[in-house]
Design a protein around this motif. Structure first.
Motif, PDB file in Angstrom:
ATOM      1  N   LYS A 113       0.743  -1.100   0.026  1.00  0.00           N
ATOM      2  CA  LYS A 113       0.007   0.200   0.038  1.00  0.00           C
ATOM      3  C   LYS A 113       1.002   1.197   0.134  1.00  0.00           C
ATOM      4  O   LYS A 113       0.582   2.139   0.873  1.00  0.00           O
ATOM      5  CB  LYS A 113      -1.058   0.060   1.021  1.00  0.00           C
ATOM      6  N   LEU A 114       1.996   1.064  -0.906  1.00  0.00           N
ATOM      7  CA  LEU A 114       2.980   2.480  -0.984  1.00  0.00           C
ATOM      8  C   LEU A 114       2.289   3.562  -1.534  1.00  0.00           C
ATOM      9  O   LEU A 114       2.924   4.720  -1.364  1.00  0.00           O
ATOM     10  CB  LEU A 114       4.193   1.998  -1.567  1.00  0.00           C
ATOM     11  N   LYS A 115       1.135   3.575  -2.348  1.00  0.00           N
ATOM     12  CA  LYS A 115       0.540   4.578  -3.085  1.00  0.00           C
ATOM     13  C   LYS A 115      -0.694   5.348  -2.216  1.00  0.00           C
ATOM     14  O   LYS A 115      -1.456   5.948  -2.785  1.00  0.00           O
ATOM     15  CB  LYS A 115       0.079   4.179  -4.339  1.00  0.00           C
ATOM     16  N   MET A 116      -0.901   4.975  -0.862  1.00  0.00           N
ATOM     17  CA  MET A 116      -1.995   5.424  -0.247  1.00  0.00           C
ATOM     18  C   MET A 116      -1.783   6.956  -0.050  1.00  0.00           C
ATOM     19  O   MET A 116      -0.550   7.512  -0.090  1.00  0.00           O
ATOM     20  CB  MET A 116      -2.002   4.605   1.088  1.00  0.00           C
ATOM     21  N   GLU A 117      -2.938   7.631   0.358  1.00  0.00           N
ATOM     22  CA  GLU A 117      -2.929   8.864   0.271  1.00  0.00           C
ATOM     23  C   GLU A 117      -1.870   9.589   1.327  1.00  0.00           C
ATOM     24  O   GLU A 117      -1.556   8.853   2.411  1.00  0.00           O
ATOM     25  CB  GLU A 117      -3.977   9.593   0.785  1.00  0.00           C
ATOM     26  N   SER A 118      -1.399  10.715   1.109  1.00  0.00           N
ATOM     27  CA  SER A 118      -0.187  11.270   1.982  1.00  0.00           C
ATOM     28  C   SER A 118      -0.590  11.205   3.611  1.00  0.00           C
ATOM     29  O   SER A 118       0.066  10.839   4.220  1.00  0.00           O
ATOM     30  CB  SER A 118       0.015  12.769   1.583  1.00  0.00           C
ATOM     31  N   GLU A 119      -1.890  11.880   3.918  1.00  0.00           N
ATOM     32  CA  GLU A 119      -2.069  12.124   5.252  1.00  0.00           C
ATOM     33  C   GLU A 119      -2.260  10.602   5.745  1.00  0.00           C
ATOM     34  O   GLU A 119      -1.767  10.418   6.793  1.00  0.00           O
ATOM     35  CB  GLU A 119      -3.501  12.709   5.326  1.00  0.00           C
ATOM     36  N   GLN A 120      -2.786   9.532   5.257  1.00  0.00           N
ATOM     37  CA  GLN A 120      -2.794   8.268   5.623  1.00  0.00           C
ATOM     38  C   GLN A 120      -1.458   7.697   5.890  1.00  0.00           C
ATOM     39  O   GLN A 120      -1.120   6.996   6.926  1.00  0.00           O
ATOM     40  CB  GLN A 120      -3.667   7.510   4.942  1.00  0.00           C
ATOM     41  N   MET A 121      -0.532   7.680   4.993  1.00  0.00           N
ATOM     42  CA  MET A 121       0.546   7.304   5.197  1.00  0.00           C
ATOM     43  C   MET A 121       1.468   7.725   6.146  1.00  0.00           C
ATOM     44  O   MET A 121       2.225   7.402   6.730  1.00  0.00           O
ATOM     45  CB  MET A 121       1.552   7.496   3.665  1.00  0.00           C
ATOM     46  N   THR A 122       1.343   9.246   6.329  1.00  0.00           N
ATOM     47  CA  THR A 122       1.930   9.867   7.474  1.00  0.00           C
ATOM     48  C   THR A 122       1.539   9.517   8.841  1.00  0.00           C
ATOM     49  O   THR A 122       2.561   9.003   9.489  1.00  0.00           O
ATOM     50  CB  THR A 122       1.478  11.375   7.213  1.00  0.00           C
ATOM     51  N   GLU A 123       0.265   9.120   8.928  1.00  0.00           N
ATOM     52  CA  GLU A 123      -0.272   8.635  10.203  1.00  0.00           C
ATOM     53  C   GLU A 123       0.171   7.232  10.399  1.00  0.00           C
ATOM     54  O   GLU A 123       0.586   6.920  11.656  1.00  0.00           O
ATOM     55  CB  GLU A 123      -1.915   8.579  10.169  1.00  0.00           C
ATOM     56  N   ARG A 124       0.375   6.430   9.235  1.00  0.00           N
ATOM     57  CA  ARG A 124       0.815   5.000   9.465  1.00  0.00           C
ATOM     58  C   ARG A 124       2.161   5.018   9.924  1.00  0.00           C
ATOM     59  O   ARG A 124       2.472   4.226  10.805  1.00  0.00           O
ATOM     60  CB  ARG A 124       0.739   4.361   7.990  1.00  0.00           C
ATOM     61  N   MET A 125       3.040   5.725   9.350  1.00  0.00           N
ATOM     62  CA  MET A 125       4.311   5.692   9.527  1.00  0.00           C
ATOM     63  C   MET A 125       4.853   6.473  10.849  1.00  0.00           C
ATOM     64  O   MET A 125       5.492   5.742  11.756  1.00  0.00           O
ATOM     65  CB  MET A 125       5.206   6.737   8.743  1.00  0.00           C
ATOM     66  N   ILE A 126       4.007   7.250  11.338  1.00  0.00           N
ATOM     67  CA  ILE A 126       4.143   7.863  12.873  1.00  0.00           C
ATOM     68  C   ILE A 126       3.787   6.849  13.750  1.00  0.00           C
ATOM     69  O   ILE A 126       4.463   6.565  14.700  1.00  0.00           O
ATOM     70  CB  ILE A 126       3.455   9.357  12.830  1.00  0.00           C
ATOM     71  N   ARG A 127       2.698   6.284  13.562  1.00  0.00           N
ATOM     72  CA  ARG A 127       2.142   5.128  14.624  1.00  0.00           C
ATOM     73  C   ARG A 127       3.302   4.006  14.680  1.00  0.00           C
ATOM     74  O   ARG A 127       3.513   3.490  15.915  1.00  0.00           O
ATOM     75  CB  ARG A 127       0.894   4.512  14.187  1.00  0.00           C
ATOM     76  N   ALA A 128       3.867   3.745  13.611  1.00  0.00           N
ATOM     77  CA  ALA A 128       4.873   2.650  13.843  1.00  0.00           C
ATOM     78  C   ALA A 128       6.161   3.146  14.316  1.00  0.00           C
ATOM     79  O   ALA A 128       6.772   2.535  15.191  1.00  0.00           O
ATOM     80  CB  ALA A 128       5.297   2.103  12.116  1.00  0.00           C
ATOM     81  N   ILE A 129       6.538   4.233  14.131  1.00  0.00           N
ATOM     82  CA  ILE A 129       7.761   4.763  14.887  1.00  0.00           C
ATOM     83  C   ILE A 129       7.560   5.358  16.157  1.00  0.00           C
ATOM     84  O   ILE A 129       8.374   4.887  16.824  1.00  0.00           O
ATOM     85  CB  ILE A 129       7.988   6.418  14.094  1.00  0.00           C
ATOM     86  N   ARG A 130       6.587   5.482  16.604  1.00  0.00           N
ATOM     87  CA  ARG A 130       6.224   5.658  18.160  1.00  0.00           C
ATOM     88  C   ARG A 130       6.108   4.296  18.823  1.00  0.00           C
ATOM     89  O   ARG A 130       5.807   4.399  20.148  1.00  0.00           O
ATOM     90  CB  ARG A 130       4.869   6.531  18.195  1.00  0.00           C
ATOM     91  N   HIS A 131       5.922   3.007  17.866  1.00  0.00           N
ATOM     92  CA  HIS A 131       5.872   1.909  18.853  1.00  0.00           C
ATOM     93  C   HIS A 131       7.063   1.834  19.622  1.00  0.00           C
ATOM     94  O   HIS A 131       8.278   2.211  19.253  1.00  0.00           O
ATOM     95  CB  HIS A 131       5.868   0.459  17.674  1.00  0.00           C
ATOM     96  N   PRO A 132       7.085   1.306  20.978  1.00  0.00           N
ATOM     97  CA  PRO A 132       8.245   1.318  21.934  1.00  0.00           C
ATOM     98  C   PRO A 132       9.289   0.512  21.420  1.00  0.00           C
ATOM     99  O   PRO A 132      10.514   0.655  21.789  1.00  0.00           O
ATOM    100  CB  PRO A 132       7.639   0.968  23.235  1.00  0.00           C
ATOM    101  N   GLN A 133       9.206  -0.364  20.420  1.00  0.00           N
ATOM    102  CA  GLN A 133      10.189  -1.389  20.195  1.00  0.00           C
ATOM    103  C   GLN A 133      10.789  -0.997  18.837  1.00  0.00           C
ATOM    104  O   GLN A 133      11.698  -1.636  18.365  1.00  0.00           O
ATOM    105  CB  GLN A 133       9.560  -2.754  20.049  1.00  0.00           C
ATOM    106  N   SER A 134      10.402   0.195  18.201  1.00  0.00           N
ATOM    107  CA  SER A 134      10.920   0.420  16.817  1.00  0.00           C
ATOM    108  C   SER A 134      12.310   1.168  17.124  1.00  0.00           C
ATOM    109  O   SER A 134      12.461   2.055  17.961  1.00  0.00           O
ATOM    110  CB  SER A 134      10.094   1.428  16.189  1.00  0.00           C
ATOM    111  N   ASN A 135      13.275   0.805  16.441  1.00  0.00           N
ATOM    112  CA  ASN A 135      14.625   1.257  16.394  1.00  0.00           C
ATOM    113  C   ASN A 135      14.931   1.874  15.209  1.00  0.00           C
ATOM    114  O   ASN A 135      15.777   2.909  15.044  1.00  0.00           O
ATOM    115  CB  ASN A 135      15.572   0.217  16.532  1.00  0.00           C
TER     116      ASN A 135
END
Length: 339
Positions: free
Chosen positions: A206-228
Motif C-alpha cells: 500500500k505504498l501509494k496510499m494518500e499522503s495523510e494516511q501514510m503519514t499517520e501510518r508511519m508515525i504510529r509505527a515510529i512511536r511503537h516502543p520497540q521500533s529502532n
C-alpha cells in the motif's frame, strides 16, 4: 601448492552477489562449493583427473574450470577478472565515513528471502571487518518473502544465541524487518518484538496510499516502543531487475520529527536500486535532529559490501559520523537499543 577450490568458488559467488548478478548464476558457484567442500585436496584432484568430477551433480562447465585451475595452483581466470573489476570502488567519495562504520543493522538470510545460511552472512561480515551485524528477516505478513512467524522467529533466536556463544569478537544481533501494516501496527506480537535486539520497521505494501494516511501510518509505527530504525523510508526503486517505483508521499517533516522525538534512526539504505531516502529527505531528517543508520539490506553475502554506497550519500549530504548509529561501538549501540 594448490589454491583452495572451495574458497575460489565462494569468492566468485561473493563478487557476483556484490554486482547483483542473477541468483541462478550465483547459486551455481555456491552449490559447487558445497558439493566439493567435504573432499580432501587429494580426493578432489583425483576426481578431477579421472572425469568423475565433471559428472558430479552440481558441477558445471564453468565451475569445473575454476576447480581445475585452482587444483593446478592458479588463481582461476574467472576469479582474477572479478577481482580486477572489484578493485574499482563501488561509489565515489565517502571513504572517511566508510572507515568509521562498525556494523550493519539490516540483513537477510535464507530463513526469509535471503539466499544463504546465517553462518555465511556472519562469516562474510567478519571478513569485511564488521564488529556486528543485525539479522533482520521479514515478518509474517510478507508471504512473498517467506516472512517468519513468531514460532519460526523464536527458533531463529536460538540459532543466534548459539552463534554468539561461539564467538567472542563479533556480535550477531537478533532482529527483524517488521512490516508496517496499513494501519501503522507492526506485523509481529509485542511479546516477540520485546525479545529482539533490533527492530527495523518498513512499509512494503500500500505504498501509494494518500499522503495523510501514510503519514499517520508511519508515525504510529515510529512511536511503537520497540521500533529502532525506519527502513527504506520512501519505498522507491530507481533501477534494477524489479523495475522502477516512485516514492511514497507523506509529510516528511512530521515523520522525521517523530523519529527524532522517539530516538528512531532513519535508515540510509545502501542498496544501489533503492538509494533511499533521496538527498532532499536526508537534509530534512538532518534538520529535524534525527539519528541515521547506514545499512546494506543485504540478501546475500556479497551484498554486505554495499556500505560504500550509503557512506558516499551520507557524506555528500553532510551527515556527521556521530549521528550515524552504525559508527558506534557495540557497547554504545546496545545502550541506544536498550538491550
Amino acid at each position: 601448492m594448490t589454491m583452495d577450490a572451495t574458497a575460489a568458488l565462494t569468492e566468485i559467488a561473493f563478487w557476483l552477489e556484490r554486482d547483483l548478478a542473477p541468483v541462478f548464476k550465483v547459486r551455481a558457484f555456491r552449490s559447487a562449493a558445497a558439493t566439493i567442500a567435504e573432499l580432501s585436496p587429494d580426493e578432489l584432484a583425483a576426481r578431477a583427473d579421472d572425469g568423475r568430477l565433471k559428472d558430479t551433480k552440481g558441477i558445471g562447465g564453468r565451475t569445473f574450470e575454476v576447480i581445475r585451475q585452482a587444483i593446478d595452483g592458479q588463481v582461476p581466470d574467472y576469479l582474477a577478472d572479478l577481482r580486477a573489476k572489484g578493485a574499482v570502488p563501488l561509489a565515489e567519495g565517502g571513504e572517511e565515513l566508510l572507515a568509521q562504520l562498525r556494523g550493519d543493522l539490516h540483513s537477510h538470510s535464507e530463513w526469509s528471502d535471503g539466499t544463504t545460511p546465517i553462518t555465511d552472512m556472519v562469516a562474510t561480515a567478519r571478513s569485511l571487518g564488521r564488529h556486528y551485524l543485525a539479522l533482520t528477516d521479514h515478518s509474517p505478513n510478507l508471504k512473498v518473502a517467506n516472512g517468519l512467524t513468531a514460532e519460526r522467529l523464536s527458533e531463529q533466536l536460538d540459532v543466534v544465541a548459539d552463534l554468539n556463544a561461539a564467538s567472542d569478537s563479533f556480535t550477531l544481533l537478533a532482529g527483524i524487518e517488521v512490516d508496517i501494516l496499513e494501519d501503522g501496527a507492526l506485523d509481529q506480537t509485542d511479546a516477540m518484538l520485546e525479545r529482539l535486539d533490533v527492530v527495523v520497521a518498513s512499509a512494503h505494501s500500500k505504498l501509494k496510499m494518500e499522503s495523510e494516511q501514510m503519514t499517520e501510518r508511519m508515525i504510529r509505527a515510529i512511536r511503537h516502543p520497540q521500533s529502532n530504525v525506519l527502513g527504506h523510508v520512501t519505498g522507491r526503486l530507481v533501477q534494477g531487475s524489479r523495475g522502477t517505483r516512485g516514492e511514497s508521499t507523506f509529510d516528511a517533516r512530521a515523520v522525521f520529527e517523530a523519529c527524532a522525538e522517539e530516538g528512531v534512526a532513519v535508515e540510509i539504505n545502501s542498496r544501489p536500486e533503492r538509494r533511499d531516502p533521496p538527498s532532499r529527505l536526508i537534509q530534512l531528517a538532518l534538520d529535524a535532529g534525527c539519528l541515521f543508520s547506514i545499512d546494506t539490506d543485504a540478501h546475500a553475502p556479497g551484498q554486505l559490501d554495499f556500505l560504500p554506497y550509503g557512506a558516499a550519500r551520507a557524506e555528500a549530504n553532510g551527515v556527521p559520523a556521530e549521528r550515524i548509529v552504525t559508527t558506534w561501538p557495540v557497547e554504545k549501540l546496545a545502550e541506544w537499543l536498550k538491550v
